[in-house]
Design an enzyme around this catalytic site. Structure first.
Site, PDB file in Angstrom:
ATOM      1  N   LYS A 249      -8.738   9.376  21.617  1.00  0.00           N
ATOM      2  CA  LYS A 249      -8.359  10.714  21.140  1.00  0.00           C
ATOM      3  C   LYS A 249      -8.292  11.709  22.296  1.00  0.00           C
ATOM      4  O   LYS A 249      -7.490  12.650  22.266  1.00  0.00           O
ATOM      5  CB  LYS A 249      -9.341  11.172  20.047  1.00  0.00           C
ATOM      6  CG  LYS A 249      -9.170  10.391  18.745  1.00  0.00           C
ATOM      7  CD  LYS A 249      -7.849  10.742  18.074  1.00  0.00           C
ATOM      8  CE  LYS A 249      -7.390   9.754  17.038  1.00  0.00           C
ATOM      9  NZ  LYS A 249      -6.111  10.084  16.418  1.00  0.00           N
TER      10      LYS A 249
ATOM     11  N   TYR B 130     -12.776   4.817  20.593  1.00  0.00           N
ATOM     12  CA  TYR B 130     -12.002   5.717  19.729  1.00  0.00           C
ATOM     13  C   TYR B 130     -11.990   7.136  20.321  1.00  0.00           C
ATOM     14  O   TYR B 130     -10.943   7.793  20.376  1.00  0.00           O
ATOM     15  CB  TYR B 130     -12.616   5.716  18.321  1.00  0.00           C
ATOM     16  CG  TYR B 130     -12.023   6.740  17.387  1.00  0.00           C
ATOM     17  CD1 TYR B 130     -10.763   6.557  16.833  1.00  0.00           C
ATOM     18  CD2 TYR B 130     -12.744   7.902  17.054  1.00  0.00           C
ATOM     19  CE1 TYR B 130     -10.218   7.506  15.968  1.00  0.00           C
ATOM     20  CE2 TYR B 130     -12.203   8.843  16.191  1.00  0.00           C
ATOM     21  CZ  TYR B 130     -10.939   8.645  15.653  1.00  0.00           C
ATOM     22  OH  TYR B 130     -10.410   9.587  14.804  1.00  0.00           O
TER      23      TYR B 130
ATOM     24  N   ASP C 250       4.661  -0.417  12.112  1.00  0.00           N
ATOM     25  CA  ASP C 250       3.402  -0.951  12.621  1.00  0.00           C
ATOM     26  C   ASP C 250       3.248  -0.476  14.062  1.00  0.00           C
ATOM     27  O   ASP C 250       3.963  -0.942  14.963  1.00  0.00           O
ATOM     28  CB  ASP C 250       3.405  -2.487  12.552  1.00  0.00           C
ATOM     29  CG  ASP C 250       2.096  -3.069  13.067  1.00  0.00           C
ATOM     30  OD1 ASP C 250       1.261  -2.302  13.596  1.00  0.00           O
ATOM     31  OD2 ASP C 250       1.915  -4.296  12.952  1.00  0.00           O
TER      32      ASP C 250
ATOM     33  N   ASN D  64       0.057  10.727  12.254  1.00  0.00           N
ATOM     34  CA  ASN D  64      -1.304  10.701  11.713  1.00  0.00           C
ATOM     35  C   ASN D  64      -1.985   9.348  11.855  1.00  0.00           C
ATOM     36  O   ASN D  64      -3.207   9.282  11.993  1.00  0.00           O
ATOM     37  CB  ASN D  64      -1.217  11.116  10.232  1.00  0.00           C
ATOM     38  CG  ASN D  64      -2.425  10.684   9.444  1.00  0.00           C
ATOM     39  OD1 ASN D  64      -3.479  11.315   9.513  1.00  0.00           O
ATOM     40  ND2 ASN D  64      -2.300   9.592   8.690  1.00  0.00           N
TER      41      ASN D  64
ATOM     42  N   LYS E  32       0.847  -1.205   0.000  1.00  0.00           N
ATOM     43  CA  LYS E  32       0.000   0.000   0.000  1.00  0.00           C
ATOM     44  C   LYS E  32       0.881   1.253   0.000  1.00  0.00           C
ATOM     45  O   LYS E  32       0.554   2.258  -0.626  1.00  0.00           O
ATOM     46  CB  LYS E  32      -0.892   0.023   1.251  1.00  0.00           C
ATOM     47  CG  LYS E  32      -2.042  -0.975   1.243  1.00  0.00           C
ATOM     48  CD  LYS E  32      -2.923  -0.650   2.458  1.00  0.00           C
ATOM     49  CE  LYS E  32      -3.887  -1.746   2.792  1.00  0.00           C
ATOM     50  NZ  LYS E  32      -4.561  -1.473   4.089  1.00  0.00           N
TER      51      LYS E  32
HETATM   52  N1  NAP Z   1     -11.509  10.912   9.101  1.00  0.00           N
HETATM   53  C1  NAP Z   1     -11.932  11.672  10.074  1.00  0.00           C
HETATM   54  O1  NAP Z   1     -13.069  12.158  10.087  1.00  0.00           O
HETATM   55  C2  NAP Z   1     -11.012  12.004  11.208  1.00  0.00           C
HETATM   56  C3  NAP Z   1     -11.432  12.969  12.143  1.00  0.00           C
HETATM   57  C4  NAP Z   1     -10.597  13.296  13.197  1.00  0.00           C
HETATM   58  C5  NAP Z   1      -9.366  12.669  13.309  1.00  0.00           C
HETATM   59  N2  NAP Z   1      -8.984  11.724  12.409  1.00  0.00           N
HETATM   60  C6  NAP Z   1      -7.682  11.101  12.586  1.00  0.00           C
HETATM   61  O2  NAP Z   1      -6.950  11.249  11.395  1.00  0.00           O
HETATM   62  C7  NAP Z   1      -5.929  10.255  11.342  1.00  0.00           C
HETATM   63  C8  NAP Z   1      -5.900   9.641   9.959  1.00  0.00           C
HETATM   64  O3  NAP Z   1      -7.085   8.910   9.783  1.00  0.00           O
HETATM   65  P1  NAP Z   1      -7.899   8.864   8.418  1.00  0.00           P
HETATM   66  O4  NAP Z   1      -9.214   9.481   8.695  1.00  0.00           O
HETATM   67  O5  NAP Z   1      -7.089   9.340   7.297  1.00  0.00           O
HETATM   68  O6  NAP Z   1      -8.161   7.294   8.332  1.00  0.00           O
HETATM   69  P2  NAP Z   1      -7.604   6.179   7.345  1.00  0.00           P
HETATM   70  O7  NAP Z   1      -7.898   6.574   5.952  1.00  0.00           O
HETATM   71  O8  NAP Z   1      -8.175   4.910   7.861  1.00  0.00           O
HETATM   72  O9  NAP Z   1      -6.038   6.222   7.591  1.00  0.00           O
HETATM   73  C9  NAP Z   1      -5.482   5.711   8.772  1.00  0.00           C
HETATM   74  C10 NAP Z   1      -4.044   5.367   8.514  1.00  0.00           C
HETATM   75  O10 NAP Z   1      -3.492   4.842   9.720  1.00  0.00           O
HETATM   76  C11 NAP Z   1      -2.850   3.624   9.391  1.00  0.00           C
HETATM   77  N3  NAP Z   1      -2.769   2.705  10.507  1.00  0.00           N
HETATM   78  C12 NAP Z   1      -3.771   2.124  11.197  1.00  0.00           C
HETATM   79  N4  NAP Z   1      -3.275   1.277  12.106  1.00  0.00           N
HETATM   80  C13 NAP Z   1      -1.929   1.318  11.985  1.00  0.00           C
HETATM   81  C14 NAP Z   1      -0.855   0.653  12.616  1.00  0.00           C
HETATM   82  N5  NAP Z   1      -1.062  -0.277  13.550  1.00  0.00           N
HETATM   83  N6  NAP Z   1       0.409   0.940  12.246  1.00  0.00           N
HETATM   84  C15 NAP Z   1       0.649   1.860  11.271  1.00  0.00           C
HETATM   85  N7  NAP Z   1      -0.332   2.496  10.616  1.00  0.00           N
HETATM   86  C16 NAP Z   1      -1.598   2.231  10.964  1.00  0.00           C
HETATM   87  C17 NAP Z   1      -3.687   3.042   8.273  1.00  0.00           C
HETATM   88  O11 NAP Z   1      -2.980   2.020   7.603  1.00  0.00           O
HETATM   89  P3  NAP Z   1      -3.791   0.845   6.799  1.00  0.00           P
HETATM   90  O12 NAP Z   1      -4.354   1.484   5.574  1.00  0.00           O
HETATM   91  O13 NAP Z   1      -2.739  -0.164   6.535  1.00  0.00           O
HETATM   92  O14 NAP Z   1      -4.865   0.371   7.726  1.00  0.00           O
HETATM   93  C18 NAP Z   1      -3.886   4.284   7.437  1.00  0.00           C
HETATM   94  O15 NAP Z   1      -2.742   4.552   6.689  1.00  0.00           O
HETATM   95  C19 NAP Z   1      -6.251   9.279  12.462  1.00  0.00           C
HETATM   96  O16 NAP Z   1      -5.415   9.536  13.561  1.00  0.00           O
HETATM   97  C20 NAP Z   1      -7.686   9.607  12.816  1.00  0.00           C
HETATM   98  O17 NAP Z   1      -7.980   9.280  14.147  1.00  0.00           O
HETATM   99  C21 NAP Z   1      -9.774  11.384  11.363  1.00  0.00           C
END
Ligand code: NAP
Length: 351
Positions: free
Chosen positions: A224, A220, A91, A120, A67
């Protein structure tokens, strides 16, 4: 024993979804930037901005190399800058992987500098499972424990960069500002975080690892909240060190950024009808949300120790700033350090 739900804060969260966010134009020429979880979602779009904005090297820290390679290729094609985005293994569910990543950054000689770290990566799951090391529940491990641990382990490199590549722009040499920012969330406003006082357990982390009592619908949000409290505490330690040793400690800005509600892969376990409607009409698209990460990575001393939203300094929830919030922050920090010291007795040296 609960966090009062504040209607004004709720209104602020909704209004924020419609804020205008400036398109990033900051110049990152010559800089090395690490983005965790950069294979998709906010991390990928932020990394794309950093490459477009002339960073020399953008490390995509990901758990799945395939990926990661696809993300690097997508960035190379869209920016016309091949080779800038590089994929490194990380990881966050496994402490050994965090340590191996940090060792590669700090001691392998591959990176002469690290200017910005955007922590992130994060996970949202309703399924209870312990992490592979069987230390904590997996959400807490990924979003809180190992995210903070990685930040601690990367601090020395950020400090070294700050001092070694001093800012000469004013004529007088002074430490260059480097940035360690964590992607937090508005959902910290929404949790009652009752686990902060778990009656039958010695500690909060231990209580959260109790499957029988786990409230996974809120996990979750709790993660946070904990991340925000711990980063605020970390920022205080970084300031204290800089006051004590201005020449050696450099200037590292530590912050938490809320991207708002953004359409990404985060809710990959599925959403109900109301959430699906919200996503359609209220959530930001991924690129728009990623602008908040780029803004946080730009730094500025006014952002140190702060909760950032909509590309500006905002206020964390009233509870976070209350006496109870402050006391919980200290308690969590003590627990975290004690937990990390069990396997890494030197961890405090990074502070
Ligand atoms: N989307 C929202 O509305 C929102 C709002 C507030 C805060 N956030 C925060 O924004 C950040 C990014 O999230 P996103 O919304 O972009 O979600 P996302 O598209 O699911 O991206 C999350 C990323 O974290 C990676 N990840 C998960 N578990 C991991 C691990 N054990 N080791 C290394 N990498 C890992 C995922 O890898 P894989 O693809 O391999 O799973 C993916 O690259 C997060 O911290 C989330 O809490 C998001």
């Amino acid at each position: 024993m609960h966090i009062p739900l504040n209607p004004l804060e709720a209104l602020r969260i909704v209004a924020s979804q419609f804020a205008r966010l400036p398109y990033p134009t900051h110049d990152f020429t010559g800089q090395t930037i690490i983005v965790t979880g950069a294979n998709t979602g906010l991390g990928l779009e932020a990394a794309r901005h950093f490459v477009r904005l002339n960073a020399s090297r953008v490390i995509l820290a990901v758990r799945d190399p395939a990926k990661g390679a696809a993300a690097a290729e997508s960035i190379a094609v869209s920016t016309g800058r091949p080779g800038v985005a590089q994929v490194w293994d990380l990881d966050l569910s496994r402490r050994a992987s965090v340590e191996a990543f940090a060792a590669r950054v700090n001691t392998s000689g591959e990176l002469d500098r690290v200017d910005r770290v955007v922590e992130n990566a994060g996970v949202l799951t309703k399924k209870f499972a312990m992490d592979p090391d069987r230390v904590c529940e997996q959400t807490i491990t990924v979003n809180v424990v190992n995210t903070l641990y990685l930040g601690l382990l990367l601090l020395p490199k950020l400090r070294e960069t700050s001092v070694k590549f001093a800012d000469e722009t004013t004529g007088a040499s002074k430490p260059r500002e480097t940035v360690l920012t964590f992607v937090g969330s508005f959902v910290h406003f929404l949790t009652w975080f009752p686990e902060r006082r778990h009656p039958s357990h010695a500690g909060v982390f231990e209580g959260l690892a109790d499957k029988e009592k786990a409230r996974m619908f809120d996990r979750y949000n709790v993660s946070k909240m904990m991340e925000l409290l711990l980063v605020r505490e970390l920022a205080g330690h970084v300031s204290a060190r800089e006051e004590k040793d201005p020449a050696g400690a450099g200037r590292v800005t530590v912050s938490v950024v809320n991207p708002g509600w953004v359409i990404t892969d985060l809710q990959r376990e599925g959403v109900g009808l109301l959430m699906a409607l919200g996503r359609r009409f209220v959530a930001r698209d991924t690129e728009l949300g990623s602008r908040t990460l780029v803004h946080a990575a730009q730094g500025g001393r006014e952002t140190h120790g702060q909760f950032l939203s909509d590309c500006r300094v905002d206020q964390a929830s009233g509870w976070v700033r209350s006496a109870d919030g402050q006391a919980t922050q200290k308690k969590l920090w003590a627990e975290l350090m004690e937990m990390l010291e069990r396997t890494n007795p030197d961890v405090r040296n990074a502070l």
